[in-house]
Design a protein around this motif. Structure first.
Motif, PDB file in Angstrom:
ATOM      1  N   LEU A  54       4.540  -2.773 -10.987  1.00  8.84           N
ATOM      2  CA  LEU A  54       5.870  -2.300 -11.355  1.00  8.84           C
ATOM      3  C   LEU A  54       5.688  -1.345 -12.522  1.00  8.84           C
ATOM      4  N   GLU A  55       6.100  -0.079 -12.364  1.00 13.77           N
ATOM      5  CA  GLU A  55       5.819   0.926 -13.401  1.00 13.77           C
ATOM      6  C   GLU A  55       7.041   1.798 -13.632  1.00 13.77           C
ATOM      7  N   SER A  56       7.423   1.923 -14.894  1.00  8.15           N
ATOM      8  CA  SER A  56       8.615   2.674 -15.280  1.00  8.15           C
ATOM      9  C   SER A  56       8.216   3.910 -16.082  1.00  8.15           C
ATOM     10  N   ALA A  65       6.573   0.815  -7.521  1.00  9.13           N
ATOM     11  CA  ALA A  65       7.079  -0.539  -7.336  1.00  9.13           C
ATOM     12  C   ALA A  65       6.615  -1.010  -5.964  1.00  9.13           C
ATOM     13  N   PHE A  66       5.550  -1.814  -5.924  1.00  7.62           N
ATOM     14  CA  PHE A  66       5.035  -2.256  -4.625  1.00  7.62           C
ATOM     15  C   PHE A  66       4.325  -3.602  -4.751  1.00  7.62           C
ATOM     16  N   VAL A  67       4.158  -4.255  -3.620  1.00  8.92           N
ATOM     17  CA  VAL A  67       3.424  -5.510  -3.529  1.00  8.92           C
ATOM     18  C   VAL A  67       2.544  -5.435  -2.295  1.00  8.92           C
ATOM     19  N   GLY A  68       1.386  -6.089  -2.356  1.00  8.40           N
ATOM     20  CA  GLY A  68       0.477  -5.963  -1.221  1.00  8.40           C
ATOM     21  C   GLY A  68      -0.528  -7.081  -1.127  1.00  8.40           C
ATOM     22  N   LEU A  69      -1.368  -6.969  -0.121  1.00  5.35           N
ATOM     23  CA  LEU A  69      -2.404  -7.952   0.167  1.00  5.35           C
ATOM     24  C   LEU A  69      -3.718  -7.229   0.420  1.00  5.35           C
ATOM     25  N   GLY A  70      -4.764  -7.646  -0.302  1.00  4.26           N
ATOM     26  CA  GLY A  70      -6.089  -7.082  -0.121  1.00  4.26           C
ATOM     27  C   GLY A  70      -6.975  -7.984   0.710  1.00  4.26           C
ATOM     28  N   TYR A  86     -11.660  -5.802   4.203  1.00  5.64           N
ATOM     29  CA  TYR A  86     -11.733  -4.547   4.938  1.00  5.64           C
ATOM     30  C   TYR A  86     -10.806  -3.463   4.387  1.00  5.64           C
ATOM     31  N   GLY A  87      -9.841  -3.858   3.587  1.00  9.19           N
ATOM     32  CA  GLY A  87      -8.897  -2.885   3.060  1.00  9.19           C
ATOM     33  C   GLY A  87      -7.661  -3.598   2.530  1.00  9.19           C
ATOM     34  N   SER A  88      -6.591  -2.843   2.363  1.00  9.58           N
ATOM     35  CA  SER A  88      -5.374  -3.413   1.798  1.00  9.58           C
ATOM     36  C   SER A  88      -4.152  -2.848   2.504  1.00  9.58           C
ATOM     37  N   VAL A  89      -3.055  -3.611   2.416  1.00 19.17           N
ATOM     38  CA  VAL A  89      -1.764  -3.157   2.900  1.00 19.17           C
ATOM     39  C   VAL A  89      -0.759  -3.400   1.785  1.00 19.17           C
ATOM     40  N   SER A  90       0.110  -2.426   1.520  1.00 18.68           N
ATOM     41  CA  SER A  90       1.096  -2.556   0.450  1.00 18.68           C
ATOM     42  C   SER A  90       2.415  -1.943   0.894  1.00 18.68           C
ATOM     43  N   LEU A  91       3.506  -2.468   0.328  1.00 16.34           N
ATOM     44  CA  LEU A  91       4.848  -2.041   0.703  1.00 16.34           C
ATOM     45  C   LEU A  91       5.670  -1.778  -0.546  1.00 16.34           C
ATOM     46  N   GLY A  92       6.470  -0.674  -0.504  1.00 17.52           N
ATOM     47  CA  GLY A  92       7.366  -0.375  -1.610  1.00 17.52           C
ATOM     48  C   GLY A  92       7.432   1.106  -1.901  1.00 17.52           C
ATOM     49  N   ARG A  93       7.632   1.440  -3.173  1.00 21.83           N
ATOM     50  CA  ARG A  93       7.641   2.834  -3.639  1.00 21.83           C
ATOM     51  C   ARG A  93       6.243   3.146  -4.152  1.00 21.83           C
ATOM     52  N   GLN A  94       5.562   4.083  -3.481  1.00 25.01           N
ATOM     53  CA  GLN A  94       4.141   4.282  -3.745  1.00 25.01           C
ATOM     54  C   GLN A  94       3.790   5.770  -3.809  1.00 25.01           C
ATOM     55  N   TYR A  95       2.656   6.046  -4.458  1.00 25.86           N
ATOM     56  CA  TYR A  95       2.155   7.419  -4.515  1.00 25.86           C
ATOM     57  C   TYR A  95       1.748   7.913  -3.137  1.00 25.86           C
ATOM     58  N   GLY A  96       2.097   9.165  -2.837  1.00 28.20           N
ATOM     59  CA  GLY A  96       1.558   9.842  -1.682  1.00 28.20           C
ATOM     60  C   GLY A  96       0.226  10.482  -2.041  1.00 28.20           C
TER      61      GLY A  96
END
Length: 359
Positions: free
Chosen positions: A78-80, A99-104, A107-117
């Motif tokens: 969470l970053e403001s 603002a995101f949450v994920g699981l590592g 083999y890799g990770s998956v995350s959901l939310g507002r994230q950098y492109g």
């Protein structure tokens, strides 16, 4: 002896439970950066002002992770963003930077939310002046430092280029395999009857090894609600040789909407570190040839940074912006105040002196 055995068993079970609780408890870190500078702009007129984010954007945030065992790890950020000059939000929402949450996994990770492109990462990590609004930064390139689409209702983006952060996004990233990694981000449209149209698709790959770092990005942004239809292809590379670093990148935007704001740009930079001293320079060129008007911006900047510690640095830069034509991308790295350029004098000289502190 029987009761002693029971007692020891209970103590062992309690100890193992406590150990499990301790290992499974999340690790949370509070972090941040405060960056402010005095900026002098000299063009058709002069202006001096205090700005936020000369080396990097000011922010504070929380990040954490929890080891779930078996190679699985939960994580969140969470970053403001903060404008240090006046205390306002850096973006339009409180957790506007991330603002995101994920699981590592192994083999890799998956995350959901507002994230950098990927455009944000590429223009930030392969540029001597990052993608901030000062110096000869990648933000000169037609706003390609990144606009920010808001999915779910409409696209509030302004400017050209590729999305910096994407709402309602799902990101899949691989682990590093022999220096190679890749990822894909999908920004869901969330508009009834137009889910596929109002979306962002972002594919990228990266190689890091032997002092060499390179990244390739393809972003397709299709938002029918406002007619935006952009495809951005970009590539960048950097090479570290001892205390020296060389970097460069290119970007091409195909605007397939009625506005037809096609654009392209490139940058070349170098830096050299001598202990606490860092000297750097970069050249950036941006050009648009769309339906509105042709325009070209050239920027050459030099900078100096003195690290007082690992967390605190003083910095300065001097940049010359040469703007030709009245086109869409004739601009400096930051927003040009009204009155600093006119039809007879579109060029700008910028001097910046500031301080950055991280915690």
């Amino acid at each position: 002896m029987k009761y002693k055995t029971y007692a020891l068993s209970i103590l062992a079970l309690a100890a193992s439970s406590a150990a499990f609780a301790q290992s499974a408890s999340p690790q949370v870190t509070l972090y941040g950066t405060l960056d402010a500078n005095v900026q002098l702009l000299d063009g058709a007129a002069r202006q001096t002002r205090v700005q936020s984010g000369g080396l990097s954007g000011s922010r504070f945030g929380l990040r954490g992770n929890e080891d779930l065992g078996g190679g699985l790890k939960a994580f969140f950020t969470l970053e403001s963003g903060i404008n240090v000059d006046d205390g306002s939000y850096g973006q339009n929402s409180f957790w506007g930077r991330q603002a995101f949450v994920g699981l590592g996994t192994p083999y890799g990770s998956v995350s959901l939310g507002r994230q950098y492109g990927s455009v944000y990462t590429l223009t930030n990590e392969f540029s001597q002046f990052s993608n901030v609004g000062t110096g000869a930064s990648t933000a000169v390139i037609g706003g390609f430092g990144g606009y920010e689409p808001v999915r779910g209702s409409d696209n509030s983006a302004t400017g050209n280029g590729g999305p910096a952060r994407v709402n309602n996004s799902v990101k899949l990233e691989s682990v590093n395999y022999g220096g190679f990694s890749a990822g894909v981000l999908w920004g869901l449209g969330e508009v009834a009857g137009d889910t596929k149209g109002n979306r962002v698709a972002d594919l990228y790959g990266r190689y890091t090894g032997h002092g060499f770092d390179a990244m390739l990005s393809l972003v397709d942004d299709k938002a029918d609600a406002l007619g935006r239809n952009l495809r951005t292809v970009s590539a960048a590379a950097a090479y570290d040789w001892g205390n020296a670093r060389l970097n460069g990148g290119v970007m091409q935007v195909d605007d397939r909407s009625a506005a037809d704001r096609d654009g392209k740009g490139y940058w070349l930079g170098a830096s050299y570190r001598m202990g606490q001293h860092l000297i750097k320079g970069q050249y950036v060129e941006s050009k648009n040839d769309g339906a509105l008007a042709d325009g070209k911006t050239q920027a050459f900047g030099v900078g100096y940074q003195y690290d007082l510690s690992k967390r605190t640095a003083l910095y300065s830069s001097l940049t010359r912006f040469k703007n030709d034509g009245a086109g869409y991308v004739s601009r400096a790295a930051g927003t040009i105040p009204v009155g600093l350029t006119d039809a007879n004098d579109r060029n700008l000289t910028e001097f910046v002196a500031g301080i950055r502190h991280s915690f």
